[in-house]
Design a protein around this motif. Structure first.
Motif, PDB file in Angstrom:
ATOM      1  N   VAL A 152     -45.880  10.888 -28.899  1.00 25.12           N
ATOM      2  CA  VAL A 152     -46.177  11.210 -27.622  1.00 25.12           C
ATOM      3  C   VAL A 152     -46.756  10.080 -26.785  1.00 25.12           C
ATOM      4  O   VAL A 152     -48.175  10.014 -26.767  1.00 25.12           O
ATOM      5  CB  VAL A 152     -46.872  12.431 -27.471  1.00 25.12           C
ATOM      6  N   ASP A 153     -46.228   8.872 -26.461  1.00 19.51           N
ATOM      7  CA  ASP A 153     -46.942   7.696 -25.849  1.00 19.51           C
ATOM      8  C   ASP A 153     -47.151   8.009 -24.302  1.00 19.51           C
ATOM      9  O   ASP A 153     -46.604   9.047 -23.691  1.00 19.51           O
ATOM     10  CB  ASP A 153     -45.982   6.394 -25.961  1.00 19.51           C
ATOM     11  N   GLN A 154     -47.661   7.022 -23.776  1.00 19.45           N
ATOM     12  CA  GLN A 154     -47.913   7.105 -22.469  1.00 19.45           C
ATOM     13  C   GLN A 154     -46.903   7.385 -21.569  1.00 19.45           C
ATOM     14  O   GLN A 154     -46.655   8.133 -20.460  1.00 19.45           O
ATOM     15  CB  GLN A 154     -48.516   5.754 -21.844  1.00 19.45           C
ATOM     16  N   GLU A 155     -45.554   6.790 -21.571  1.00 18.35           N
ATOM     17  CA  GLU A 155     -44.293   6.925 -20.878  1.00 18.35           C
ATOM     18  C   GLU A 155     -44.094   8.508 -21.092  1.00 18.35           C
ATOM     19  O   GLU A 155     -43.386   9.095 -19.969  1.00 18.35           O
ATOM     20  CB  GLU A 155     -43.380   6.003 -21.354  1.00 18.35           C
ATOM     21  N   LEU A 156     -44.004   9.034 -22.346  1.00 14.95           N
ATOM     22  CA  LEU A 156     -43.501  10.252 -22.463  1.00 14.95           C
ATOM     23  C   LEU A 156     -44.493  11.368 -21.787  1.00 14.95           C
ATOM     24  O   LEU A 156     -44.066  12.455 -21.198  1.00 14.95           O
ATOM     25  CB  LEU A 156     -43.417  10.606 -23.941  1.00 14.95           C
ATOM     26  N   ARG A 157     -45.730  10.934 -21.774  1.00 13.29           N
ATOM     27  CA  ARG A 157     -46.744  11.720 -21.349  1.00 13.29           C
ATOM     28  C   ARG A 157     -46.481  12.093 -19.641  1.00 13.29           C
ATOM     29  O   ARG A 157     -46.458  13.222 -19.323  1.00 13.29           O
ATOM     30  CB  ARG A 157     -48.089  11.339 -21.655  1.00 13.29           C
ATOM     31  N   TRP A 158     -46.126  10.895 -19.097  1.00  9.39           N
ATOM     32  CA  TRP A 158     -45.799  11.059 -17.620  1.00  9.39           C
ATOM     33  C   TRP A 158     -44.405  12.027 -17.601  1.00  9.39           C
ATOM     34  O   TRP A 158     -44.449  12.750 -16.506  1.00  9.39           O
ATOM     35  CB  TRP A 158     -45.423   9.689 -17.116  1.00  9.39           C
ATOM     36  N   ALA A 159     -43.597  11.634 -18.402  1.00  8.59           N
ATOM     37  CA  ALA A 159     -42.378  12.697 -18.179  1.00  8.59           C
ATOM     38  C   ALA A 159     -42.610  14.203 -18.535  1.00  8.59           C
ATOM     39  O   ALA A 159     -42.328  15.144 -17.768  1.00  8.59           O
ATOM     40  CB  ALA A 159     -41.510  12.330 -19.285  1.00  8.59           C
ATOM     41  N   LEU A 160     -43.565  14.405 -19.378  1.00  7.54           N
ATOM     42  CA  LEU A 160     -44.042  16.043 -19.482  1.00  7.54           C
ATOM     43  C   LEU A 160     -44.926  16.202 -18.171  1.00  7.54           C
ATOM     44  O   LEU A 160     -44.710  17.436 -17.717  1.00  7.54           O
ATOM     45  CB  LEU A 160     -44.822  15.981 -20.727  1.00  7.54           C
ATOM     46  N   LEU A 161     -45.860  15.401 -17.870  1.00  9.40           N
ATOM     47  CA  LEU A 161     -46.726  15.808 -16.744  1.00  9.40           C
ATOM     48  C   LEU A 161     -45.869  16.107 -15.349  1.00  9.40           C
ATOM     49  O   LEU A 161     -46.108  17.063 -14.673  1.00  9.40           O
ATOM     50  CB  LEU A 161     -47.598  14.880 -16.316  1.00  9.40           C
ATOM     51  N   ASP A 162     -44.775  15.103 -15.323  1.00 10.68           N
ATOM     52  CA  ASP A 162     -43.923  15.448 -13.851  1.00 10.68           C
ATOM     53  C   ASP A 162     -43.428  16.787 -14.073  1.00 10.68           C
ATOM     54  O   ASP A 162     -43.392  17.252 -12.896  1.00 10.68           O
ATOM     55  CB  ASP A 162     -42.890  14.161 -14.040  1.00 10.68           C
ATOM     56  N   THR A 163     -42.784  17.400 -14.932  1.00 11.40           N
ATOM     57  CA  THR A 163     -42.310  18.713 -14.992  1.00 11.40           C
ATOM     58  C   THR A 163     -43.435  19.577 -14.671  1.00 11.40           C
ATOM     59  O   THR A 163     -43.037  20.509 -13.796  1.00 11.40           O
ATOM     60  CB  THR A 163     -41.429  18.934 -16.144  1.00 11.40           C
ATOM     61  N   LEU A 164     -44.479  19.444 -15.522  1.00 12.38           N
ATOM     62  CA  LEU A 164     -45.580  20.534 -15.333  1.00 12.38           C
ATOM     63  C   LEU A 164     -46.228  20.614 -14.013  1.00 12.38           C
ATOM     64  O   LEU A 164     -46.223  21.535 -13.457  1.00 12.38           O
ATOM     65  CB  LEU A 164     -46.656  20.420 -16.471  1.00 12.38           C
ATOM     66  N   ALA A 165     -46.244  19.443 -13.347  1.00 12.50           N
ATOM     67  CA  ALA A 165     -46.753  19.147 -11.960  1.00 12.50           C
ATOM     68  C   ALA A 165     -45.820  19.745 -11.031  1.00 12.50           C
ATOM     69  O   ALA A 165     -46.132  20.407  -9.970  1.00 12.50           O
ATOM     70  CB  ALA A 165     -46.997  17.773 -11.674  1.00 12.50           C
ATOM     71  N   THR A 166     -44.634  19.704 -11.377  1.00  7.56           N
ATOM     72  CA  THR A 166     -43.557  20.128 -10.382  1.00  7.56           C
ATOM     73  C   THR A 166     -43.502  21.587 -10.182  1.00  7.56           C
ATOM     74  O   THR A 166     -43.398  22.151  -8.968  1.00  7.56           O
ATOM     75  CB  THR A 166     -42.310  19.604 -10.777  1.00  7.56           C
ATOM     76  N   TYR A 167     -43.809  22.166 -11.367  1.00  6.04           N
ATOM     77  CA  TYR A 167     -43.931  23.777 -11.284  1.00  6.04           C
ATOM     78  C   TYR A 167     -45.431  24.268 -11.198  1.00  6.04           C
ATOM     79  O   TYR A 167     -45.522  25.584 -11.157  1.00  6.04           O
ATOM     80  CB  TYR A 167     -43.182  24.334 -12.633  1.00  6.04           C
ATOM     81  N   GLY A 168     -46.356  23.341 -10.905  1.00  5.67           N
ATOM     82  CA  GLY A 168     -47.560  23.962 -10.543  1.00  5.67           C
ATOM     83  C   GLY A 168     -48.327  24.429 -11.958  1.00  5.67           C
ATOM     84  O   GLY A 168     -49.331  25.048 -11.584  1.00  5.67           O
ATOM     85  N   VAL A 169     -48.027  24.201 -13.030  1.00  8.67           N
ATOM     86  CA  VAL A 169     -48.592  24.344 -14.049  1.00  8.67           C
ATOM     87  C   VAL A 169     -50.004  23.540 -14.382  1.00  8.67           C
ATOM     88  O   VAL A 169     -51.173  23.853 -15.094  1.00  8.67           O
ATOM     89  CB  VAL A 169     -47.803  24.159 -15.400  1.00  8.67           C
TER      90      VAL A 169
END
Length: 291
Positions: A272-289
């Protein structure tokens, strides 16, 4: 080489290049340029196969069509590949013919008498720019055995053709998604796999019936999750499936995304590098998590 030698240290126009191409090819490049460089639109090429009483090809043709808004039919040089399944189930080419397609219908006489094909690929080896279509038999074969096609280029061409059919409303979006779920994990080329992920996402969000999108999201998320664990540990394919899972999952998958971010969850081999972290955060932020 002739063109560069003839015009070394000078300026040229398109006609200078075309004239040399005409000399070396023996073809009328002026007519080619008018069709290809001065008109818009994309032609579609569809195979037509007729069989005799013994189950062999009695006629093989390529039908060319154009959109009403851009009716130009162009000259194409194509390779037509005939494919059958082998005893072990692999889908392989057993015959090939190169031919010129010009006009609404062009016969491919070289393969008359061949064994009946299960799949006809009219732009085999990707020699021309067109939308490849399939006859009913070929489409049924792809639905059943796309993942068994052994040639990576031919397989990629079939995927591209199926995607164009989806965009042109000739193949239901949910059927394209089903094909991705059943066969995408067989792809050896990471670029093709990533493109399939992007196309599946687009099929769901742009072309699927709105009332089916929740079901489609669930299916894609479950399929991506399964391949995330099944892919070779530490491989670029595993990373591609992780990024795809992050893009398509909804609430049932938020726990895994959050766990991968805070370290409470791991997937063997997945860094889980920085680029993958952003991908995970993008979805979580989109749904308000997360904020």
């Amino acid at each position: 080489r002739r063109y560069f030698k003839r015009h070394a240290y000078g300026n040229t126009r398109l006609g200078d290049l075309l004239s040399v191409l005409e000399e070396t090819s023996g073809r009328d490049m002026g007519a080619w340029a008018r069709s290809w460089l001065q008109t818009a639109g994309v032609n579609s090429l569809t195979p037509q196969v007729l069989l005799d009483g013994e189950g062999r090809v009695s006629e093989l043709a390529v039908v060319q069509e154009a959109a009403e808004s851009h009716p130009e039919l162009r000259p194409h040089r194509v390779a037509v590949g005939l494919y059958r399944r082998t005893a072990d189930g692999a889908l392989e080419r057993y015959a090939r013919a190169e031919t010129d397609v010009d006009g609404p219908r062009s016969s491919v006489t070289e393969r008359v008498g061949a064994e009946a094909p299960e799949l006809v690929l009219v732009n085999d080896d990707d020699l021309t720019f067109c939308k490849t279509r399939f006859d009913d038999t070929s489409l049924a074969t792809l639905r059943a055995a796309l993942g068994e096609m052994t040639d990576p280029l031919a397989r990629a061409l079939c995927w591209s053709a199926l995607w164009n059919m989806t965009r042109d409303a000739l193949l239901p979006a949910r059927e394209f998604i089903d094909l991705v779920l059943r066969f995408a994990h067989r792809e050896s080329d990471i670029g093709v796999l990533q493109m399939l992920h992007a196309w599946a996402d687009s099929a769901l969000t742009l072309y699927a019936a709105p009332e089916w999108r929740a079901e489609g999201t669930r299916l894609l998320a479950e399929g991506a999750s399964a391949q995330l664990y099944a892919a070779e540990h530490g491989s670029e394919h595993q990373l591609a499936w992780a990024r795809f899972f992050a893009r398509v999952t909804d609430e049932p998958g938020f726990g895994l995304l959050t766990g991968l971010l805070d370290g409470s969850a791991t997937v063997e081999g997945l860094a889980v590098d920085q680029e993958l972290r952003w991908a995970l955060l993008d979805t979580l932020a989109t749904y308000g998590v997360v904020g």
